[in-house]
Design a protein around this motif. Structure first.
Motif, PDB file in Angstrom:
ATOM      1  N   TYR A 169       0.868  -1.171   0.000  1.00  0.00           N
ATOM      2  CA  TYR A 169       0.000   0.000   0.000  1.00  0.00           C
ATOM      3  C   TYR A 169       0.901   1.215   0.000  1.00  0.00           C
ATOM      4  CZ  TYR A 169      -3.586   3.305   1.655  1.00  0.00           C
ATOM      5  OH  TYR A 169      -4.450   4.360   1.793  1.00  0.00           O
ATOM      6  N   ILE A 212       1.173   5.639  -0.500  1.00  0.00           N
ATOM      7  CA  ILE A 212       0.450   6.912  -0.412  1.00  0.00           C
ATOM      8  C   ILE A 212       1.391   8.042  -0.815  1.00  0.00           C
ATOM      9  CG2 ILE A 212      -0.843   8.473   1.106  1.00  0.00           C
ATOM     10  CD1 ILE A 212      -1.248   6.146   3.030  1.00  0.00           C
ATOM     11  N   TYR A 234       1.858  12.067  -0.146  1.00  0.00           N
ATOM     12  CA  TYR A 234       1.470  13.175   0.697  1.00  0.00           C
ATOM     13  C   TYR A 234       2.079  14.461   0.153  1.00  0.00           C
ATOM     14  CZ  TYR A 234      -0.372  10.315   4.543  1.00  0.00           C
ATOM     15  OH  TYR A 234      -1.118   9.459   5.308  1.00  0.00           O
ATOM     16  N   GLU A 236       0.139  -0.815  10.836  1.00  0.00           N
ATOM     17  CA  GLU A 236      -0.316   0.563  10.681  1.00  0.00           C
ATOM     18  C   GLU A 236       0.827   1.550  10.497  1.00  0.00           C
ATOM     19  OE1 GLU A 236      -4.469   1.334  12.756  1.00  0.00           O
ATOM     20  OE2 GLU A 236      -2.948   0.747  14.223  1.00  0.00           O
ATOM     21  N   SER A 276      -6.039   4.918  16.421  1.00  0.00           N
ATOM     22  CA  SER A 276      -4.575   4.862  16.434  1.00  0.00           C
ATOM     23  C   SER A 276      -3.987   6.259  16.335  1.00  0.00           C
ATOM     24  CB  SER A 276      -4.051   4.002  15.275  1.00  0.00           C
ATOM     25  OG  SER A 276      -4.463   2.663  15.438  1.00  0.00           O
ATOM     26  N   PHE A 282      -0.189   8.516  16.244  1.00  0.00           N
ATOM     27  CA  PHE A 282       1.238   8.416  15.923  1.00  0.00           C
ATOM     28  C   PHE A 282       1.925   9.740  16.251  1.00  0.00           C
ATOM     29  CE2 PHE A 282       0.727   4.555  13.342  1.00  0.00           C
ATOM     30  CZ  PHE A 282      -0.633   4.591  13.119  1.00  0.00           C
ATOM     31  N   TYR A 319       3.722   4.852  18.424  1.00  0.00           N
ATOM     32  CA  TYR A 319       2.315   4.908  18.098  1.00  0.00           C
ATOM     33  C   TYR A 319       1.476   4.102  19.084  1.00  0.00           C
ATOM     34  CZ  TYR A 319       1.634   0.465  15.432  1.00  0.00           C
ATOM     35  OH  TYR A 319       1.494  -0.837  15.026  1.00  0.00           O
ATOM     36  N   ASN A 377      -2.439   2.298  19.888  1.00  0.00           N
ATOM     37  CA  ASN A 377      -3.697   1.770  19.381  1.00  0.00           C
ATOM     38  C   ASN A 377      -4.621   1.557  20.569  1.00  0.00           C
ATOM     39  OD1 ASN A 377      -5.417  -0.933  18.626  1.00  0.00           O
ATOM     40  ND2 ASN A 377      -5.171   0.435  16.891  1.00  0.00           N
ATOM     41  N   THR A 386      -5.418   7.697  12.749  1.00  0.00           N
ATOM     42  CA  THR A 386      -6.047   6.887  11.722  1.00  0.00           C
ATOM     43  C   THR A 386      -7.164   6.081  12.366  1.00  0.00           C
ATOM     44  OG1 THR A 386      -5.569   5.340   9.912  1.00  0.00           O
ATOM     45  CG2 THR A 386      -4.466   4.916  11.981  1.00  0.00           C
ATOM     46  N   GLY A 414      -8.020   3.028  12.329  1.00  0.00           N
ATOM     47  CA  GLY A 414      -7.628   1.776  12.955  1.00  0.00           C
ATOM     48  C   GLY A 414      -8.386   0.569  12.462  1.00  0.00           C
ATOM     49  N   PHE A 437      -6.808   0.261   6.734  1.00  0.00           N
ATOM     50  CA  PHE A 437      -5.766   1.277   6.816  1.00  0.00           C
ATOM     51  C   PHE A 437      -5.792   2.123   5.564  1.00  0.00           C
ATOM     52  CE2 PHE A 437      -2.245   3.351   8.531  1.00  0.00           C
ATOM     53  CZ  PHE A 437      -1.317   3.603   7.523  1.00  0.00           C
ATOM     54  N   TYR A 438      -5.967   3.409   5.747  1.00  0.00           N
ATOM     55  CA  TYR A 438      -6.060   4.335   4.624  1.00  0.00           C
ATOM     56  C   TYR A 438      -5.169   5.540   4.838  1.00  0.00           C
ATOM     57  CZ  TYR A 438     -10.012   1.369   3.640  1.00  0.00           C
ATOM     58  OH  TYR A 438     -10.795   0.277   3.390  1.00  0.00           O
ATOM     59  N   GLY A 439      -4.071   5.325   5.575  1.00  0.00           N
ATOM     60  CA  GLY A 439      -3.148   6.426   5.775  1.00  0.00           C
ATOM     61  C   GLY A 439      -3.520   7.257   6.978  1.00  0.00           C
ATOM     62  N   TYR A 440      -2.717   8.251   7.215  1.00  0.00           N
ATOM     63  CA  TYR A 440      -2.886   9.085   8.402  1.00  0.00           C
ATOM     64  C   TYR A 440      -3.481  10.436   8.042  1.00  0.00           C
ATOM     65  CZ  TYR A 440       1.130   6.216  10.023  1.00  0.00           C
ATOM     66  OH  TYR A 440       2.014   5.208  10.342  1.00  0.00           O
ATOM     67  N   PHE A 480      -2.677  14.092   9.505  1.00  0.00           N
ATOM     68  CA  PHE A 480      -1.683  14.764  10.334  1.00  0.00           C
ATOM     69  C   PHE A 480      -2.233  16.046  10.932  1.00  0.00           C
ATOM     70  CE2 PHE A 480       2.475  12.751   9.826  1.00  0.00           C
ATOM     71  CZ  PHE A 480       2.250  11.898   8.766  1.00  0.00           C
ATOM     72  N   GLY A 481      -1.682  16.397  12.102  1.00  0.00           N
ATOM     73  CA  GLY A 481      -1.904  17.715  12.648  1.00  0.00           C
ATOM     74  C   GLY A 481      -0.957  18.715  11.999  1.00  0.00           C
TER      75      GLY A 481
END
Lengths: 112, 114
Positions: free
Chosen positions: A32, A34, A36, A98, B31, B33, B48, B50, B95, B97, B100-103, B105-106
């Motif tokens: 997978y 991504i 960014y 993850e 989750s 990180f 990280y 969970n 994310t 949890g 999973f499709y990525g994060y 971010f702040g």
């Protein structure tokens, strides 16, 4: 250890032209990926993703290509705009985990 | 949704002082990180969680670094004592949890230790 790396640290493109940002990954177990985008003073922002059962995925003005044979990922941005200027990171993930491993990033500058 | 919220945005502190960075993940995300970003090392995963439990802290550089997640809506990253080499931008991400499709971010906390 396994890592994700980028070939080009900087890229300058004329506004309106297309840009291609490349990424090499070394973990053959990654399935997978991504891309960014990180603008100055901000956190990375999700652009587009692709799973290993695909070799191409398109979004709005962006296309991600995946070549698993050579472990290569690319991000194509069509008709670039000034707002596309940013640092672009590829990231990889292994199913069931993850954790994302990020590449070093490419700085894209759009020339007006 | 306000996204992942980090505070403070900027922190300047003297070497030896304690620094606490804060993060509120997106509601419902399981989750969380903590990443550190520097020019030399890029984005590095520190730790990280969970469901509020630390899963992997192998990226925490030293015992001077500690992280907690007392509940699902709050996490802290503490550095005590701080050193100039800790200067970096620290990002929190979350994310869902499930799948999973990525994060997300702040906006990060820029820490400068002088």
């Amino acid at each position: 250890g396994e890592s994700v790396g980028l070939h080009l640290p900087t890229l300058s493109v004329q506004e309106g032209d297309n840009s291609i940002i490349n990424c090499a990954y070394s973990n053959s177990a990654s399935d997978y990926f991504i891309w960014y985008k990180q603008e100055s003073g901000k956190g990375p922002q999700f652009i587009i993703d692709i799973r290993s059962n695909m070799d191409k995925r398109q979004g709005q003005r962006v296309t991600v290509l995946l070549n698993k044979t050579v472990k290569h990922l690319s991000l194509q941005i069509a008709a670039t705009q000034p707002g596309d200027s940013a640092v672009y990171f590829c990231a990889e993930n292994v199913f069931g985990n993850e954790k994302l491993t990020f590449g070093t990033g490419t700085r894209l500058t759009i020339i007006p | 949704d306000a996204g992942v919220i980090q505070s403070p945005r900027h922190e300047v502190t003297e070497m030896g002082q304690e620094v606490t960075l804060r993060c509120k993940p997106i509601s419902g995300h399981n989750s969380l990180f903590w990443y550190r970003q520097t020019m030399m090392r890029g984005l590095e995963l520190l730790i990280y969680f969970n469901n509020n439990v630390p899963i992997d802290d192998s990226g925490m550089p030293e015992d001077r670094f500690s992280a907690k997640m007392p509940n699902a809506s709050f996490s802290t990253l503490k550095i005590q004592p701080s050193e100039p080499r800790d200067s970096a931008v620290y990002f929190c991400a979350s994310t869902p949890g499930q799948g999973f499709y990525g994060y997300t971010f702040g906006s990060g906390t820029r820490l400068t230790v002088v």
